[in-house]
Design a protein around this motif. Structure first.
Motif, PDB file in Angstrom:
ATOM      1  N   VAL A  14      12.968  15.060  -6.103  1.00 31.01           N
ATOM      2  CA  VAL A  14      11.829  14.240  -5.689  1.00 31.01           C
ATOM      3  C   VAL A  14      11.166  13.688  -6.941  1.00 31.01           C
ATOM      4  CG1 VAL A  14       9.582  14.290  -4.550  1.00 31.01           C
ATOM      5  CG2 VAL A  14      11.454  15.663  -3.639  1.00 31.01           C
ATOM      6  N   ILE A  15      10.864  12.403  -6.947  1.00 27.00           N
ATOM      7  CA  ILE A  15      10.178  11.812  -8.114  1.00 27.00           C
ATOM      8  C   ILE A  15       8.737  11.541  -7.709  1.00 27.00           C
ATOM      9  CG2 ILE A  15      10.236  10.009  -9.869  1.00 27.00           C
ATOM     10  CD1 ILE A  15      13.138   9.441  -8.831  1.00 27.00           C
ATOM     11  N   GLY A  16       7.820  12.285  -8.321  1.00 25.36           N
ATOM     12  CA  GLY A  16       6.397  12.133  -8.016  1.00 25.36           C
ATOM     13  C   GLY A  16       5.871  13.359  -7.287  1.00 25.36           C
ATOM     14  N   ALA A  17       4.772  13.906  -7.790  1.00 23.63           N
ATOM     15  CA  ALA A  17       4.178  15.094  -7.164  1.00 23.63           C
ATOM     16  C   ALA A  17       2.848  14.771  -6.510  1.00 23.63           C
ATOM     17  CB  ALA A  17       4.014  16.202  -8.195  1.00 23.63           C
ATOM     18  N   THR A 150       6.685   7.678  -5.927  1.00 22.54           N
ATOM     19  CA  THR A 150       5.964   7.419  -7.182  1.00 22.54           C
ATOM     20  C   THR A 150       4.624   6.703  -6.975  1.00 22.54           C
ATOM     21  OG1 THR A 150       7.376   5.476  -7.420  1.00 22.54           O
ATOM     22  CG2 THR A 150       7.996   7.428  -8.679  1.00 22.54           C
ATOM     23  N   GLY A 151       4.247   6.430  -5.722  1.00 21.26           N
ATOM     24  CA  GLY A 151       2.914   5.909  -5.452  1.00 21.26           C
ATOM     25  C   GLY A 151       2.699   4.459  -5.856  1.00 21.26           C
ATOM     26  N   ALA A 152       1.423   4.111  -6.043  1.00 22.45           N
ATOM     27  CA  ALA A 152       1.039   2.731  -6.363  1.00 22.45           C
ATOM     28  C   ALA A 152      -0.067   2.765  -7.400  1.00 22.45           C
ATOM     29  CB  ALA A 152       0.575   2.022  -5.099  1.00 22.45           C
ATOM     30  N   ARG A 153      -0.365   1.598  -7.967  1.00 22.19           N
ATOM     31  CA  ARG A 153      -1.451   1.542  -8.962  1.00 22.19           C
ATOM     32  C   ARG A 153      -2.243   0.250  -8.775  1.00 22.19           C
ATOM     33  NH1 ARG A 153       0.364  -1.963 -12.942  1.00 22.19           N
ATOM     34  NH2 ARG A 153       2.621  -2.205 -12.989  1.00 22.19           N
ATOM     35  N   PRO A 154      -3.503   0.248  -9.256  1.00 17.00           N
ATOM     36  CA  PRO A 154      -4.293  -0.975  -9.109  1.00 17.00           C
ATOM     37  C   PRO A 154      -3.666  -2.097  -9.918  1.00 17.00           C
ATOM     38  CG  PRO A 154      -5.632   0.875  -9.951  1.00 17.00           C
ATOM     39  CD  PRO A 154      -4.215   1.313  -9.982  1.00 17.00           C
ATOM     40  N   GLU A 155      -3.783  -3.298  -9.411  1.00 13.50           N
ATOM     41  CA  GLU A 155      -3.251  -4.466 -10.132  1.00 13.50           C
ATOM     42  C   GLU A 155      -4.261  -5.611 -10.041  1.00 13.50           C
ATOM     43  OE1 GLU A 155      -1.002  -4.897 -12.153  1.00 13.50           O
ATOM     44  OE2 GLU A 155       0.058  -6.788 -11.935  1.00 13.50           O
ATOM     45  N   PRO A 156      -5.284  -5.595 -10.906  1.00 15.29           N
ATOM     46  CA  PRO A 156      -6.273  -6.671 -10.844  1.00 15.29           C
ATOM     47  C   PRO A 156      -5.674  -7.987 -11.333  1.00 15.29           C
ATOM     48  CG  PRO A 156      -6.984  -4.877 -12.284  1.00 15.29           C
ATOM     49  CD  PRO A 156      -5.561  -4.640 -11.961  1.00 15.29           C
ATOM     50  N   PRO A 157      -6.184  -9.120 -10.844  1.00 18.04           N
ATOM     51  CA  PRO A 157      -5.708 -10.410 -11.335  1.00 18.04           C
ATOM     52  C   PRO A 157      -5.966 -10.554 -12.839  1.00 18.04           C
ATOM     53  CG  PRO A 157      -7.183 -10.667  -9.463  1.00 18.04           C
ATOM     54  CD  PRO A 157      -7.239  -9.235  -9.860  1.00 18.04           C
ATOM     55  N   SER A 158      -5.279 -11.503 -13.462  1.00 20.19           N
ATOM     56  CA  SER A 158      -5.348 -11.612 -14.926  1.00 20.19           C
ATOM     57  C   SER A 158      -6.752 -11.976 -15.425  1.00 20.19           C
ATOM     58  CB  SER A 158      -4.325 -12.631 -15.414  1.00 20.19           C
ATOM     59  OG  SER A 158      -4.499 -13.815 -14.686  1.00 20.19           O
ATOM     60  N   ALA A 159      -7.621 -12.534 -14.552  1.00 24.03           N
ATOM     61  CA  ALA A 159      -8.984 -12.880 -14.987  1.00 24.03           C
ATOM     62  C   ALA A 159      -9.760 -11.639 -15.443  1.00 24.03           C
ATOM     63  CB  ALA A 159      -9.741 -13.554 -13.847  1.00 24.03           C
ATOM     64  N   PHE A 160      -9.312 -10.464 -14.990  1.00 23.51           N
ATOM     65  CA  PHE A 160     -10.040  -9.236 -15.312  1.00 23.51           C
ATOM     66  C   PHE A 160      -9.411  -8.552 -16.518  1.00 23.51           C
ATOM     67  CE2 PHE A 160     -10.731 -10.126 -10.949  1.00 23.51           C
ATOM     68  CZ  PHE A 160     -12.022  -9.735 -10.678  1.00 23.51           C
ATOM     69  N   ALA A 161     -10.066  -8.642 -17.661  1.00 23.38           N
ATOM     70  CA  ALA A 161      -9.571  -7.931 -18.839  1.00 23.38           C
ATOM     71  C   ALA A 161     -10.209  -6.545 -18.818  1.00 23.38           C
ATOM     72  CB  ALA A 161      -9.944  -8.692 -20.100  1.00 23.38           C
ATOM     73  N   LEU A 162      -9.527  -5.598 -18.196  1.00 24.00           N
ATOM     74  CA  LEU A 162     -10.107  -4.253 -18.042  1.00 24.00           C
ATOM     75  C   LEU A 162     -10.365  -3.630 -19.411  1.00 24.00           C
ATOM     76  CD1 LEU A 162      -7.896  -2.660 -15.221  1.00 24.00           C
ATOM     77  CD2 LEU A 162      -9.919  -4.091 -14.991  1.00 24.00           C
ATOM     78  N   ASP A 163     -11.557  -3.045 -19.574  1.00 22.71           N
ATOM     79  CA  ASP A 163     -11.823  -2.357 -20.844  1.00 22.71           C
ATOM     80  C   ASP A 163     -12.217  -0.902 -20.617  1.00 22.71           C
ATOM     81  OD1 ASP A 163     -14.354  -2.475 -19.824  1.00 22.71           O
ATOM     82  OD2 ASP A 163     -15.113  -3.926 -21.263  1.00 22.71           O
ATOM     83  N   GLY A 164     -12.249  -0.483 -19.344  1.00 20.56           N
ATOM     84  CA  GLY A 164     -12.561   0.925 -19.041  1.00 20.56           C
ATOM     85  C   GLY A 164     -14.036   1.258 -19.213  1.00 20.56           C
ATOM     86  N   GLY A 278       3.339  -1.267  -6.058  1.00 20.09           N
ATOM     87  CA  GLY A 278       4.176  -0.066  -6.124  1.00 20.09           C
ATOM     88  C   GLY A 278       4.480   0.326  -7.564  1.00 20.09           C
ATOM     89  N   ASN A 279       4.552   1.639  -7.795  1.00 12.50           N
ATOM     90  CA  ASN A 279       4.865   2.189  -9.119  1.00 12.50           C
ATOM     91  C   ASN A 279       6.384   2.268  -9.284  1.00 12.50           C
ATOM     92  OD1 ASN A 279       2.732   2.914 -10.780  1.00 12.50           O
ATOM     93  ND2 ASN A 279       2.307   4.788  -9.641  1.00 12.50           N
ATOM     94  N   ALA A 314       9.089   7.119   0.071  1.00 14.19           N
ATOM     95  CA  ALA A 314       7.985   7.377   1.010  1.00 14.19           C
ATOM     96  C   ALA A 314       6.657   7.302   0.274  1.00 14.19           C
ATOM     97  CB  ALA A 314       8.157   8.763   1.636  1.00 14.19           C
ATOM     98  N   GLY A 315       5.601   7.066   1.045  1.00 12.21           N
ATOM     99  CA  GLY A 315       4.248   7.048   0.480  1.00 12.21           C
ATOM    100  C   GLY A 315       3.840   5.656   0.032  1.00 12.21           C
ATOM    101  N   ASP A 316       2.888   5.614  -0.882  1.00 11.41           N
ATOM    102  CA  ASP A 316       2.317   4.331  -1.319  1.00 11.41           C
ATOM    103  C   ASP A 316       3.359   3.404  -1.928  1.00 11.41           C
ATOM    104  OD1 ASP A 316      -0.068   5.350  -0.489  1.00 11.41           O
ATOM    105  OD2 ASP A 316      -1.142   4.985  -2.363  1.00 11.41           O
ATOM    106  N   VAL A 317       4.441   3.966  -2.444  1.00 12.89           N
ATOM    107  CA  VAL A 317       5.443   3.115  -3.099  1.00 12.89           C
ATOM    108  C   VAL A 317       6.157   2.203  -2.093  1.00 12.89           C
ATOM    109  CG1 VAL A 317       7.455   4.674  -2.980  1.00 12.89           C
ATOM    110  CG2 VAL A 317       7.161   3.162  -4.961  1.00 12.89           C
ATOM    111  N   ILE A 318       6.003   2.499  -0.777  1.00 12.59           N
ATOM    112  CA  ILE A 318       6.594   1.573   0.210  1.00 12.59           C
ATOM    113  C   ILE A 318       5.523   0.679   0.851  1.00 12.59           C
ATOM    114  CG2 ILE A 318       8.556   3.112   0.677  1.00 12.59           C
ATOM    115  CD1 ILE A 318       7.275   3.723   3.425  1.00 12.59           C
TER     116      ILE A 318
END
Ligand SMILES: Cc1cc2nc3c(=O)[nH]c(=O)nc-3n(C[C@H](O)[C@H](O)[C@H](O)COP(=O)(O)OP(=O)(O)OC[C@H]3O[C@@H](n4cnc5c(N)ncnc54)[C@H](O)[C@@H]3O)c2cc1C
Length: 490
Positions: A14-17, A150-164, A278-279, A314-318
């Motif tokens: 299994v890949i992803g815990a 392996t789940g999913a991750r946020p993907e903001p549009p390029s206008a958002f230069a994330l700086d945390g 998807g990741n 299975a999961g967010d990756v689909i």
């Protein structure tokens, strides 16, 4: 745990815990399969424990508690338990809930004798997985079956230069150093609305920018309207609908967002909650024939099998519905199919859906919109928290229960609840729908008084009244139903 060369072949890798990986692995191990679970993060739990469900819902509880929001106005005073709340107050509770979740997962993994390997996985080919971890030699694992979780991750549009710090997504939001006095949330989906409500309850000045007209657009219009009403009138959130973003800039320690119509909004923090992908990057899935769509979601059939017959996902990756609950069930079904275990053949079609806004929203089965889209006949029964003794006691009087049912058989086909407790109450509706129950279940049942559960009974009575009106319009109705409908008026 170290994997010795002679044990590098498994029945299942299994890949992803996260929840999908953990439950899929445990399901196979329960049936005696030799299972290995690979996780690149130092701790298990995935988005559910580390960045998504658990932190955000703990934050919600903490926000409601510290702000005294549930009791505001109830006792003639504006109860605020701790007006000078700090991030440390939040984090302390969050840490302890997360640590307990880690312990529970570790116990489950140990109980099922699942081998764990830490590192980032990538397929060398359809049968060999390479696991790399900084500072160690890569390991090769082979298996009869692979489960990609392996789940999913946020993907903001390029206008958002994330700086945390000033511009964050839902992952980096959890690392901010201070509670902002003002917040701009970009995105009117579930995550955007949930965080907008939480920070508003804490006293932040919140602006929500939504490119659609409706908040959480898959909800029925009346439900979405009730949420918007609560967010604007009760929580003071400013909502811009049909709005597009021209630019997002950082000016010192503040962000300035310019909308397409020229409106300029400034705040201490911008949260980009504009969707997830998807990741799959670096996994090597496409090279071995697994199909992945434009949003990086893995394509699977109804058994969660990819185009490569021994590789499941299975999961967010689909993709949709991307819930912790559905992810776990999908993985269990995938594993049962892969090993032909006559145990769990499909994910329940009666899947509850929760939105942890303020107020809570929960749905199960059909909505009015889905029934209209299918052209299916239906009737609706409603009961408001305002007419319920428990609702009056808690002060949460704006909520409601809505039952969708078939006008001929009176079978309940959908339930939507808005209001505190919705995410627990919905399971009653889920059970009745799954057991193909009718309005009569609620009519005959005795509910605790005072309880919100009673709302089901009064929504059923209301449904019968609606039916009676419909039959009067159409020229009469059968006598048994007429009596039942009279009960409802009593
Ligand atoms: C803010 C937020 C709030 C949420 N609230 C709710 C909620 O209230 N209710 C609900 O049901 N759901 C909620 N969700 C969704 C829920 O968190 C997800 O549906 C769930 O975590 C998906 O589980 P998963 O196992 O598919 O993926 P994940 O939980 O994302 O786990 C995937 C795991 O795979 C690992 N991984 C990825 N790539 C590799 C690789 N190459 N090698 C090794 N390991 C890898 C990751 O590190 C991760 O640990 C929320 C999500 C977010 C972001």
């Amino acid at each position: 745990m170290t994997v010795t060369p002679e044990h590098d072949h498994f029945d299942l890798v299994v890949i992803g815990a996260g929840p999908a990986g953990e439950k899929g692995a445990a399901q196979a191990a329960y049936f005696g399969k030799r299972v290995c679970m690979v996780e690149r993060a130092p701790k298990p739990g995935g988005a559910m424990v580390n960045t998504g469900t658990v932190p955000s819902k703990t934050l919600r509880e903490t926000a409601l508690y510290f702000s005294g929001f549930r009791q505001r106005g109830l006792y003639g005073v504006d109860l605020r338990v701790k007006p000078d709340i700090t991030l440390a107050d939040f984090m302390q509770r969050e840490r302890s809930v997360i640590e307990t979740a880690w312990e529970l997962i570790d116990e489950n993994i140990a109980r099922h004798r699942i081998t764990t390997v830490q590192g980032a996985a990538r397929f060398c080919d359809a049968r060999v997985l390479e696991v790399s971890r900084y500072g160690t030699e890569p390991r090769l694992l082979t298996a009869d079956v692979f489960l990609v979780a392996t789940g999913a991750r946020p993907e903001p549009p390029s206008a958002f230069a994330l700086d945390g710090e000033v511009i964050v997504d839902s992952d980096s939001l959890l690392t901010i150093q201070r509670i902002p006095a003002s917040l701009i949330v970009v995105g009117g989906g579930v995550i955007g609305c949930e965080y907008a409500c939480m920070f508003a309850a804490l006293g932040a000045r919140v602006t929500l920018i939504n490119e659609r007209g409706r908040l959480i657009s898959h909800l029925d219009p009346d439900v979405s309207d009730a949420l918007r009403q609560s967010m604007t009138a009760r929580l003071g959130v400013t909502v811009y609908g049909h709005a597009d973003i021209r630019s997002v800039q950082v000016d010192g320690r503040r962000a300035v967002v310019t909308l397409g119509d020229g409106t300029i909004i400034a705040a201490d923090l911008v949260l980009a909650a504009t969707g997830r992908i998807g990741n799959v990057a670096g996994l090597g899935l496409e090279a071995m024939g697994v199909r992945v769509d434009a949003q990086s979601f893995v394509q699977v059939d109804s058994n969660f099998r990819t185009a490569v017959s021994h590789v499941y996902a299975a999961g967010d990756v689909i993709g949709f519905p991307a819930l912790a609950s559905s992810s776990m069930e999908q993985a269990r079904v995938a594993v049962c199919h892969a090993f032909d275990l006559q145990y769990k053949r499909a994910v329940s079609s009666v899947l509850p859906y929760a939105v942890w806004t303020i107020p809570e929203i929960a749905t199960v089965g059909e909505s009015e919109e889905s029934l209209l889209a299918r052209g299916a006949p239906f009737e609706v029964g409603r009961a408001g928290f305002r007419t319920n003794a428990r609702g009056q006691m808690t002060g949460d009087v704006d909520g409601f229960v809505k039952l969708m049912f078939d006008p001929g058989s009176q079978r309940v086909v959908g339930v939507t609840i808005v209001g505190e407790g919705a995410c627990e109450l919905i399971h009653v509706g889920m059970t009745v729908i799954a057991l193909e129950g009718t309005l009569d279940f609620f009519i005959q049942a005795a509910f605790i008084f005072p309880s919100l559960g009673e709302l089901y009974k009064y929504a059923a009575y209301d449904g019968l009244q609606q039916l009676q009106r419909r039959h009067v319009r159409l020229g009469g109705m059968p006598s048994a139903r007429r009596e039942a409908a009279r009960d409802g008026q009593a």
